[in-house]
Design a protein around this motif. Structure first.
Motif, PDB file in Angstrom:
ATOM      1  N   THR A  95       0.858  -1.185   0.000  1.00 38.22           N
ATOM      2  CA  THR A  95       0.000   0.000   0.000  1.00 38.22           C
ATOM      3  C   THR A  95       0.892   1.232   0.000  1.00 38.22           C
ATOM      4  O   THR A  95       2.110   1.132  -0.011  1.00 38.22           O
ATOM      5  CB  THR A  95      -0.929  -0.010   1.215  1.00 38.22           C
ATOM      6  N   ASP A  96       0.267   2.393   0.037  1.00 36.37           N
ATOM      7  CA  ASP A  96       1.064   3.615   0.003  1.00 36.37           C
ATOM      8  C   ASP A  96       1.903   3.795   1.267  1.00 36.37           C
ATOM      9  O   ASP A  96       2.925   4.499   1.250  1.00 36.37           O
ATOM     10  CB  ASP A  96       0.146   4.831  -0.186  1.00 36.37           C
ATOM     11  N   ASN A  97       1.508   3.163   2.380  1.00 36.37           N
ATOM     12  CA  ASN A  97       2.253   3.382   3.621  1.00 36.37           C
ATOM     13  C   ASN A  97       2.539   2.100   4.398  1.00 36.37           C
ATOM     14  O   ASN A  97       2.935   2.141   5.558  1.00 36.37           O
ATOM     15  CB  ASN A  97       1.489   4.362   4.531  1.00 36.37           C
ATOM     16  N   GLU A  98       2.317   0.926   3.762  1.00 33.96           N
ATOM     17  CA  GLU A  98       2.526  -0.316   4.494  1.00 33.96           C
ATOM     18  C   GLU A  98       2.911  -1.426   3.510  1.00 33.96           C
ATOM     19  O   GLU A  98       2.469  -1.434   2.354  1.00 33.96           O
ATOM     20  CB  GLU A  98       1.250  -0.717   5.238  1.00 33.96           C
TER      21      GLU A  98
ATOM     22  N   PRO B 286      -3.607  -7.219 -14.829  1.00 35.56           N
ATOM     23  CA  PRO B 286      -2.306  -7.480 -14.202  1.00 35.56           C
ATOM     24  C   PRO B 286      -1.169  -7.134 -15.154  1.00 35.56           C
ATOM     25  O   PRO B 286      -1.323  -7.173 -16.372  1.00 35.56           O
ATOM     26  CB  PRO B 286      -2.352  -8.987 -13.915  1.00 35.56           C
ATOM     27  N   ILE B 287      -0.026  -6.796 -14.583  1.00 37.05           N
ATOM     28  CA  ILE B 287       1.143  -6.473 -15.402  1.00 37.05           C
ATOM     29  C   ILE B 287       2.201  -7.536 -15.166  1.00 37.05           C
ATOM     30  O   ILE B 287       2.269  -8.174 -14.114  1.00 37.05           O
ATOM     31  CB  ILE B 287       1.695  -5.070 -15.069  1.00 37.05           C
TER      32      ILE B 287
ATOM     33  N   ARG C 231      -0.699  -6.861  -9.561  1.00 31.80           N
ATOM     34  CA  ARG C 231      -2.073  -6.465  -9.858  1.00 31.80           C
ATOM     35  C   ARG C 231      -2.568  -5.536  -8.742  1.00 31.80           C
ATOM     36  O   ARG C 231      -2.277  -5.765  -7.568  1.00 31.80           O
ATOM     37  CB  ARG C 231      -2.978  -7.688  -9.928  1.00 31.80           C
ATOM     38  N   ARG C 232      -3.306  -4.524  -9.126  1.00 32.85           N
ATOM     39  CA  ARG C 232      -3.849  -3.629  -8.111  1.00 32.85           C
ATOM     40  C   ARG C 232      -5.061  -4.271  -7.440  1.00 32.85           C
ATOM     41  O   ARG C 232      -5.777  -5.067  -8.052  1.00 32.85           O
ATOM     42  CB  ARG C 232      -4.231  -2.284  -8.719  1.00 32.85           C
ATOM     43  N   ILE C 233      -5.275  -3.937  -6.173  1.00 32.78           N
ATOM     44  CA  ILE C 233      -6.397  -4.456  -5.404  1.00 32.78           C
ATOM     45  C   ILE C 233      -7.349  -3.295  -5.120  1.00 32.78           C
ATOM     46  O   ILE C 233      -6.937  -2.245  -4.606  1.00 32.78           O
ATOM     47  CB  ILE C 233      -5.924  -5.091  -4.083  1.00 32.78           C
TER      48      ILE C 233
ATOM     49  N   VAL D 233      -1.365  -2.957  -4.062  1.00 29.90           N
ATOM     50  CA  VAL D 233      -0.882  -3.787  -5.173  1.00 29.90           C
ATOM     51  C   VAL D 233      -0.382  -5.095  -4.594  1.00 29.90           C
ATOM     52  O   VAL D 233       0.348  -5.110  -3.601  1.00 29.90           O
ATOM     53  CB  VAL D 233       0.248  -3.085  -5.951  1.00 29.90           C
ATOM     54  N   VAL D 234      -0.796  -6.223  -5.219  1.00 29.82           N
ATOM     55  CA  VAL D 234      -0.263  -7.528  -4.836  1.00 29.82           C
ATOM     56  C   VAL D 234       0.808  -7.904  -5.857  1.00 29.82           C
ATOM     57  O   VAL D 234       0.593  -7.773  -7.055  1.00 29.82           O
ATOM     58  CB  VAL D 234      -1.375  -8.591  -4.757  1.00 29.82           C
ATOM     59  N   LYS D 235       1.960  -8.349  -5.361  1.00 23.97           N
ATOM     60  CA  LYS D 235       3.094  -8.675  -6.228  1.00 23.97           C
ATOM     61  C   LYS D 235       3.594 -10.078  -5.862  1.00 23.97           C
ATOM     62  O   LYS D 235       3.749 -10.410  -4.684  1.00 23.97           O
ATOM     63  CB  LYS D 235       4.225  -7.659  -6.069  1.00 23.97           C
TER      64      LYS D 235
END
Length: 609
Positions: free
Chosen positions: A125-128, A160-161, A183-185, A197-199
């Motif tokens: 996430t943006d902060n975690e 997904p990328i 992929r974004r969640i 984002v899940v990677k």
């Protein structure tokens, strides 16, 4: 010169046998060489085709694996408690630690442990950062992931990328080849809310295992390279092949079935496919020498056997020629006389053997040929006369179909006028009918365009008496064309068709426009109206009737709806052949336009043959 004189003194049979020997050996050599080249090309083409199928299947398997990774990134959506944790905003340290524990437990149990090749899984996430790793090292851009291109792209992309194979430290100082997907969640309750984002980082060992299963029929090499020409997998069973030397040539060629040459002179057959989604290329190389070696051995053996058989055949041919040379030449000389057109000659019968039978058969063939030529000449004459009479009768029948059609409608109109005491209009109609009948007397002849227009005016004036102000017409003809000759009753049936299918089926006023003009060597006549038009399916049926040229009498519906058009079309075709055509255009609710094209010189009449 001495050699030439010696050759002249040799017997004809010896020279013939020498020629046959040299010619046969040369022909066998040529056929063997062509056969060798053909089989070599077939083997190369077959090998290239089989190899292409193999690497295409390998590419499919790799793409399927990447698709599985894409589906793996959807795992959080199947667990509502995990999606709830991602949406939640813990206010205390204990709640944050509990949230992190639950998410990372999910990453461990659901996304990582069931698949041995998964090295690391992150939810960013943006902060975690929530992660589970099997390696002592985190991903290379762990601390700066928010600034990476893949993270920004994943946040913006609906799909997904794929992050191509790249090298990172995973289990020590030695770098490991890793491929990743992200992929974004988004929140399930609010689709516009992006949660992170899940990677997934995975070892490319799965791709390696897929490649290890590939086996070629001949010795070969298999490579997987990235788009920047970095080799991530190689299996080389060609000891003389320098991978670093040939890979750039293979990538530059980028064409299946090409033959590339190494510095040591060895040649290789190239097969290559690009996996655009995976950012990789699969390259297969097969040894050209290994492929054609078996073909070369087979062709060599066949060539030696053919030479031995050829020697035996030439020996037998020499004996045969010595015995049968004289009667055979007699037949040949007779055939030369026949070629001049003299079919009265006969081959002298010398022997009663096979050559004698051939001579007898040749003599009977000449006699039968004379008889067949005479019969065919008479038959062609009869067929010509029959076809001519058939065309003439067909022309007369088509013309006779038109006359009763108009006369019936006109007499009905005159009868109604007399019953209504409209004697002046009845007289005008009779005069117009008289004018028309005088023109019909010449229906089997060509008339001036001006004469045809008089008939059309007479017909329309009769119809105006019947329909009144509902019917109007205009004629726009270049005066220079008035003396042009056309077949009689070419325009009138087209005008009658407009009246029949427009005035009788609508109450609105209808205007008929007749226009003729010249286009190069063709006279174009158009008859258009503003009536109801023709439905598209019916219009297509009429056009098919024109194209098939079926007799209108074979189709009852055609008789009712378009006999005038078909009669005109068939009369013009009988007279002009394909030089004259009828074009039918119509828009439902707007009107219909009929265009007739006629050769201007009037001399392109089709022969009745």
């Amino acid at each position: 010169m001495k050699l030439l004189n010696t050759a002249r003194k040799l017997s004809f049979q010896f020279k013939l046998m020498l020629f046959l020997c040299l010619f046969s050996i040369g022909l066998v050599s040529l056929v063997s060489y062509v056969n060798y080249r053909w089989h070599s090309e077939q083997m190369i083409e077959q090998t290239a085709s089989q190899t292409q199928q193999i690497i295409e299947q390998l590419g499919t398997n790799i793409n399927n694996y990447i698709d599985e990774l894409y589906r793996l990134t959807l795992s959080p959506y199947y667990y509502d408690d995990i999606m709830g944790e991602l949406v939640s905003l813990p206010s205390t340290t204990e709640e944050r630690l509990n949230k992190k524990r639950k998410i990372e437990s999910f990453l461990s149990s659901v996304m990582t442990l069931p698949r041995n090749e998964i090295l690391r899984v992150y939810i960013l996430t943006d902060n975690e950062i929530y992660s589970y790793t099997r390696t002592p090292y985190e991903m290379e851009d762990y601390d700066v992931y928010q600034d990476t291109d893949w993270y920004k792209q994943a946040l913006q992309s609906k799909t997904p990328i794929y992050i191509p194979i790249h090298s990172e430290k995973a289990f020590g100082n030695k770098e490991t080849s890793i491929l990743s997907v992200a992929r974004r969640i988004r929140s399930k309750e609010d689709n516009k809310q992006v949660l992170g984002v899940v990677k997934v980082d995975t070892d490319y060992s799965v791709i390696k295992s897929l490649c290890e299963k590939v086996e070629f029929e001949h010795r070969g090499a298999l490579y997987i390279i990235t788009n920047d020409n970095h080799i991530v997998y190689s299996k080389n069973k060609l000891p003389a092949l320098d991978s670093q030397e040939l890979i750039p040539f293979a990538v530059q060629s980028n064409a299946t079935g090409n033959i590339i040459k190494a510095a040591d002179g060895n040649r290789y057959i190239l097969n290559i496919i690009s996996l655009n989604e995976a950012g990789m290329k699969i390259i297969a190389l097969n040894s050209y020498q290994d492929i054609i070696l078996s073909t070369l051995k087979s062709i060599t053996t066949t060539f030696l056997l053919v030479i031995l058989c050829l020697i035996a055949a030439l020996a037998g041919l020499f004996i045969f020629l010595r015995k049968f040379f004289t009667p055979l030449f007699s037949i040949v000389e007779t055939m030369k006389v026949v070629q001049t057109g003299d079919l009265s000659v006969q081959v002298p019968l010398i022997n009663d053997d096979e050559i004698g039978y051939l001579a007898k058969s040749f003599n009977r063939m000449l006699q039968n040929l004379n008889s067949v030529i005479n019969r065919n000449t008479a038959l062609v004459t009869q067929v010509y006369e029959m076809q001519y009479l058939h065309k003439s009768s067909q022309y007369e029948a088509l013309c006779n179909q038109i006359k009763p059609h108009f006369i019936h409608n006109t007499l009905n109109t005159i009868s109604l006028l007399i019953k209504c005491n409209e004697y002046e209009k009845a007289i005008d109609s009779i005069e117009n009918l008289s004018l028309f009948l005088r023109g019909v007397m010449n229906v089997d002849k060509d008339i001036f365009l001006s004469t045809e227009l008089q008939l059309v005016r007479a017909y329309l004036q009769i119809q105006q008496i019947r329909y009144g102000e509902k019917l109007s017409f205009s004629i726009e003809i270049d005066k220079k064309l008035l003396q042009t000759q056309i077949p009689a009753l070419t325009i009138q049936p087209l005008v009658e068709n407009c009246v029949k299918h427009s005035c009788e089926e609508t109450r609105t006023p209808m205007h008929i426009r007749i226009h003729a003009y010249r286009n190069n060597n063709m006279l174009l006549i158009t008859v258009s109206d503003n009536g109801l038009g023709i439905a598209p399916d019916k219009l297509e049926e009429l056009r098919q009737n024109f194209a098939s040229d079926n007799d209108a009498r074979d189709n009852h519906q055609t008789i009712d709806n378009s006999i005038g058009l078909l009669n005109v079309q068939r009369r013009l075709k009988i007279k002009f052949g394909t030089s004259s055509q009828i074009f039918l255009n119509s828009i439902l609710g707007e009107g219909t336009t009929i265009t007739v094209s006629i050769p201007l010189d009037g001399k392109e009449e089709k022969d009745f043959v």
